[in-house]
Design a protein around this motif. Structure first.
Motif, PDB file in Angstrom:
ATOM      1  N   THR A  37       0.829  -1.401  -0.180  1.00  0.00           N
ATOM      2  CA  THR A  37       0.361  -0.065   0.100  1.00  0.00           C
ATOM      3  C   THR A  37       0.916   1.262  -0.397  1.00  0.00           C
ATOM      4  OG1 THR A  37      -2.039  -1.343   1.109  1.00  0.00           O
ATOM      5  CG2 THR A  37      -2.448   0.521   0.987  1.00  0.00           C
ATOM      6  N   THR A  82      -3.567  -1.099  -9.778  1.00  0.00           N
ATOM      7  CA  THR A  82      -4.153  -2.513 -10.037  1.00  0.00           C
ATOM      8  C   THR A  82      -3.245  -3.573  -9.336  1.00  0.00           C
ATOM      9  OG1 THR A  82      -5.410  -1.446 -11.881  1.00  0.00           O
ATOM     10  CG2 THR A  82      -5.233  -3.763 -11.562  1.00  0.00           C
ATOM     11  N   GLU A 102      -3.902  -3.767  -6.030  1.00  0.00           N
ATOM     12  CA  GLU A 102      -4.872  -3.654  -5.409  1.00  0.00           C
ATOM     13  C   GLU A 102      -5.293  -5.117  -5.749  1.00  0.00           C
ATOM     14  OE1 GLU A 102      -8.519  -1.067  -6.542  1.00  0.00           O
ATOM     15  OE2 GLU A 102      -7.263  -0.394  -8.418  1.00  0.00           O
ATOM     16  N   VAL A 148     -12.107  -4.867  -9.128  1.00  0.00           N
ATOM     17  CA  VAL A 148     -10.814  -3.869  -9.606  1.00  0.00           C
ATOM     18  C   VAL A 148     -10.430  -4.485 -11.041  1.00  0.00           C
ATOM     19  CG1 VAL A 148      -8.336  -4.529  -9.161  1.00  0.00           C
ATOM     20  CG2 VAL A 148     -10.100  -4.889  -7.155  1.00  0.00           C
TER      21      VAL A 148
END
Length: 621
Positions: free
Chosen positions: A259, A277, A280, A311
């Motif tokens: 993150t 992405t 994620e 996503v």
């Protein structure tokens, strides 16, 4: 020698719609049915082996996808060979070695009977990829067949840098060649390192059950120590409180590392979509690991299809928009003539090409052997001022200055110079703007990855501090040092994050340590002892130190080696120079008398012009 020059790639129209991008990707797979089949097999292999990687590749420009499938399919095949169940480790290692040797042969001849190698050979030639950087990764895969165990996080990180990062670097090179560079900023280097570490930890947790099936545990011993009994419980497939606490801690750590919202700020929106992405999807994977509980020890967890769709669908729309607004570069058709010295694995020092001729046909002057310097050192000054005079960003000066550095190497090879040292970045240059520093380091790394010096008879070395440079740059430098170590033409030393006083201080510390260890008598230390403890003990003294940019100082550059150097200062900014200026400097050096404290030689007769009888008039002035 290359048998066919690479034509200039054609640009892809910025307004190319998504369907035409897919058509371009299909065209890149070639008209040869065997090649199209090979690329399709690579795509299926990537999708089967790692669905998340396949999904990420689908977010890339269509022109990059076939080559990415070939890269990941190659890595997957090697992993499968190294992890084959019911096969002895020595036999698994031998199979990896045989596959790697076959790839090297296929790259040399330009084709292959193996479909995955055939696709990789084609991709390497289209995108001019130098796959020698993958040699270490393939060797690690071979060695991994004998088993892996990590003492601490640093060991796991080092393995990741050698085993995984080189494959990602190939993709980075293709992004740059396509015209959408994946620029990494120095002030966010810690974010990149954390992201890679988090991705590696996510993979480790995902594959925990598979690794346990093969009798190995890749969790570092350092991570196991706070959880007594967890290692034994994992070996027995027991979901104990210690194991649950360990998994929770590792999952939380991986989540923190992947993150990194600041990591993609300022990047091309298409590249940022790919990386964001990926983060994620890894967080989704960590959610599945958290939810798996005891089942984690039985099978790899996978996120639900619905969760992945939430996503990937918006990411796909963002990527289509980003790439439709970007002018991309399409690689040329695959060469029809075999280039036996094209991109390959390890370079064994054969098949090197001569430097390209000067664009105006200039040739070097004839210099008598006793007037030829052995070592020329250059302070390449004036890049930033050159750009500012033209209303350009300073980074443009460094970009153009790189071409001047190429010229100096070409000219050094043509005139027979043995040692050339270039001052690229001092340890005081960190005071400059972060964007300019980033541009300098990105330029150096691009040169190492794809520059025109790779096929010349040049041994590349580096001098300076490694601890403050980006880790991927240090790896690239050391890779080139190793790859070119046996070349015998010109020794090119790049001084990067270098300071002469610091070099002397570190050498003095090494001498003190040697004296303390009893290896040398401190009362008998002489200049030769000092020189043996310098970073490059075999570097000869500088004969000629040249500085451009209308400044007349040596700026803490090679103070030990340049103690008796002839100094030569010129007004032109560095980007305005070429190899003719190097030849002019060497001609001027040949006119000077070097006494080193001895009496001067007799003066020339009055009717002597002072020009060396065997030196031609300067080719430029």
């Amino acid at each position: 020698m290359r048998t066919n020059p690479q034509p200039t790639p054609a640009p892809l129209d910025a307004a190319t719609p998504a369907w035409q991008g897919r058509a371009t990707a299909r065209a890149l797979m070639g008209e040869d049915p065997a090649l199209r089949t090979a690329y399709r097999l690579c795509r299926r292999t990537t999708r089967t082996h790692d669905p998340a990687i396949h999904a990420i590749i689908q977010l890339m420009p269509a022109v990059l996808r076939p080559a990415c499938w070939a890269l990941w399919a190659t890595a997957s095949v090697l992993d499968d060979l190294a992890d084959q169940p019911d096969v002895e480790p020595a036999q698994r290692a031998a199979r990896v070695e045989a596959w790697t040797k076959a790839l090297k042969h296929d790259l040399a001849v330009g084709t292959s009977t193996d479909p995955i190698r055939y696709a990789l050979v084609d991709a390497a030639r289209r995108w001019r990829l130098d796959l020698s950087s993958l040699e270490g990764a393939m060797a690690r895969t071979r060695d991994d067949a004998h088993g892996l165990r990590f003492a601490d996080w640093a060991a796991l990180r080092a393995w990741s840098n050698e085993e995984i990062v080189p494959w990602v670097e190939q993709v980075r090179q293709m992004f740059e060649q396509a015209g959408a560079p994946m620029t990494l900023r120095l002030d966010r280097h810690a974010d990149y390192e954390d992201f890679v570490a988090g991705a590696q930890l996510t993979d480790l947790l995902t594959d925990l059950s598979t690794d346990l099936d093969q009798g190995r545990l890749l969790v570092p011993l350092e991570a196991l120590e706070p959880f007594p009994g967890a290692e034994a419980d994992l070996a027995q497939r027991r979901w104990s409180p210690a194991v649950a606490a360990l998994i929770a801690e590792l999952t939380a750590q991986a989540r923190r590392r992947v993150t990194r919202p600041a990591m993609t700020r300022g990047m091309h929106p298409g590249v940022a979509t790919v990386l964001d992405t990926a983060a994620e999807l890894m967080r989704l994977q960590l959610d599945a690991i958290d939810a798996a509980g005891p089942a984690l020890l039985k099978r790899p967890p996978r996120p639900s299809v619905a969760a992945r769709a939430r996503v990937l669908v918006p990411a796909r729309l963002r990527s289509i928009l980003a790439w439709s607004l970007t002018s991309l570069t399409v690689p040329d058709p695959r060469p029809s003539v075999v280039d036996v010295n094209g991109p390959g694995l390890a370079d064994d020092g054969t098949g090197l090409r001569p430097p390209p001729p000067h664009r105006e046909g200039a040739r070097p002057p004839r210099i008598a052997a006793d007037r030829m310097p052995s070592h020329v050192a250059i302070i390449m000054d004036g890049n930033g001022r050159w750009a500012e005079q033209r209303g350009l960003p300073r980074r443009e000066g460094h970009r153009v200055g790189t071409a001047a550095a190429h010229e100096m190497v070409f000219g050094a090879l043509e005139i027979g110079l043995r040692h050339l040292t270039l001052y690229a970045f001092s340890n005081e240059n960190w005071k400059r703007d972060t964007e300019e520093v980033t541009a300098i380091f990105d330029g150096v790394r691009r040169e190492l990855d794809e520059g025109p010096l790779r096929d010349l008879d040049v041994r590349q070395r580096w001098s300076g501090r490694p601890d403050r440079l980006p880790e991927e740059l240090v790896h690239a430098i050391r890779r080139e040092e190793h790859r070119t170590r046996n070349r015998t033409g010109l020794t090119l030393t790049i001084c990067l994050d270098y300071g002469g006083r610091e070099e002397i201080t570190r050498t003095a510390a090494a001498l003190a340590q040697a004296a303390r260890a009893g290896e040398i008598d401190p009362h008998l230390i002489g200049p030769d002892d000092f020189a043996r403890h310098l970073p490059h003990p075999d570097m000869p003294d500088v004969d000629l130190l040249w500085r451009t940019g209308n400044e007349q100082r040596t700026s803490n550059f090679l103070p030990w080696h340049a103690a008796y150097a002839e100094l030569y200062f010129t007004p032109d900014y560095w980007p305005d120079t070429d190899r003719r200026d190097l030849w002019q400097a060497i001609t001027e050096y040949g006119r000077r008398q070097r006494r080193h404290g001895a009496a001067p030689a007799p003066l020339l007769p009055p009717n002597t012009t002072g020009r060396l009888p065997d030196a031609q008039p300067d080719a430029r002035h």
